[in-house]
Design a protein around this motif. Sequence first.
Motif, PDB file in Angstrom:
ATOM      1  N   UNK A  69       0.838  -1.181   0.000  1.00 58.33           N
ATOM      2  CA  UNK A  69       0.000   0.000   0.000  1.00 58.33           C
ATOM      3  C   UNK A  69       0.884   1.246   0.000  1.00 58.33           C
ATOM      4  N   UNK A  70       0.667   2.155  -0.939  1.00 58.42           N
ATOM      5  CA  UNK A  70       1.465   3.388  -0.962  1.00 58.42           C
ATOM      6  C   UNK A  70       0.992   4.370   0.106  1.00 58.42           C
ATOM      7  N   UNK A  71       1.800   5.376   0.362  1.00 53.63           N
ATOM      8  CA  UNK A  71       1.413   6.436   1.296  1.00 53.63           C
ATOM      9  C   UNK A  71       0.225   7.203   0.722  1.00 53.63           C
ATOM     10  N   UNK A  72      -0.663   7.650   1.613  1.00 51.15           N
ATOM     11  CA  UNK A  72      -1.842   8.404   1.213  1.00 51.15           C
ATOM     12  C   UNK A  72      -1.883   9.708   1.991  1.00 51.15           C
ATOM     13  N   UNK A  73      -1.920  10.827   1.276  1.00 50.63           N
ATOM     14  CA  UNK A  73      -2.018  12.117   1.953  1.00 50.63           C
ATOM     15  C   UNK A  73      -3.435  12.283   2.480  1.00 50.63           C
ATOM     16  N   UNK A  74      -3.562  12.457   3.799  1.00 50.17           N
ATOM     17  CA  UNK A  74      -4.865  12.625   4.430  1.00 50.17           C
ATOM     18  C   UNK A  74      -5.274  14.091   4.532  1.00 50.17           C
ATOM     19  N   UNK A  75      -4.319  14.937   4.846  1.00 51.82           N
ATOM     20  CA  UNK A  75      -4.602  16.355   5.080  1.00 51.82           C
ATOM     21  C   UNK A  75      -3.449  17.195   4.557  1.00 51.82           C
ATOM     22  N   UNK A  76      -3.778  18.291   3.887  1.00 49.91           N
ATOM     23  CA  UNK A  76      -2.787  19.316   3.547  1.00 49.91           C
ATOM     24  C   UNK A  76      -3.497  20.660   3.599  1.00 49.91           C
ATOM     25  N   UNK A  77      -3.154  21.441   4.606  1.00 50.56           N
ATOM     26  CA  UNK A  77      -3.747  22.763   4.824  1.00 50.56           C
ATOM     27  C   UNK A  77      -2.610  23.770   4.900  1.00 50.56           C
ATOM     28  N   UNK A  78      -2.765  24.874   4.201  1.00 45.53           N
ATOM     29  CA  UNK A  78      -1.835  25.996   4.340  1.00 45.53           C
ATOM     30  C   UNK A  78      -2.682  27.255   4.304  1.00 45.53           C
TER      31      UNK A  78
END
Length: 94
Positions: free
Chosen positions: A1-10
């Motif tokens: 399973x590859x990495x999964x971005x859950x959250x990206x806030x800026x």
Amino acid sequence: MPATKLIHIKESHGDGFIEIVIWKIPNPLLPSEHSFKYSLVYIVDGKRVVGYDNERGKGDHKHLNDEELEYDFVSPAQLMSDFMADIEGVIDGK
């Protein structure tokens, strides 16, 4: 399973900005025992004022101004809550 971005806030916050990135990863980054990679930072005038991160070999920790402290990771939701509480503490001068 590859990495999964859950959250990206800026976004802007107070006198600076926050950036929050949390990934779900297939295997823990030792010595962490959970399957999340994260970086949360509050920057004011180009300087990190509050930061939370984990990295291979170093584990979960946080930065408050120039001090580095251990951090007990519980969950992504708790991580974000603790991060925001530390930012508000800095803003309020605590």
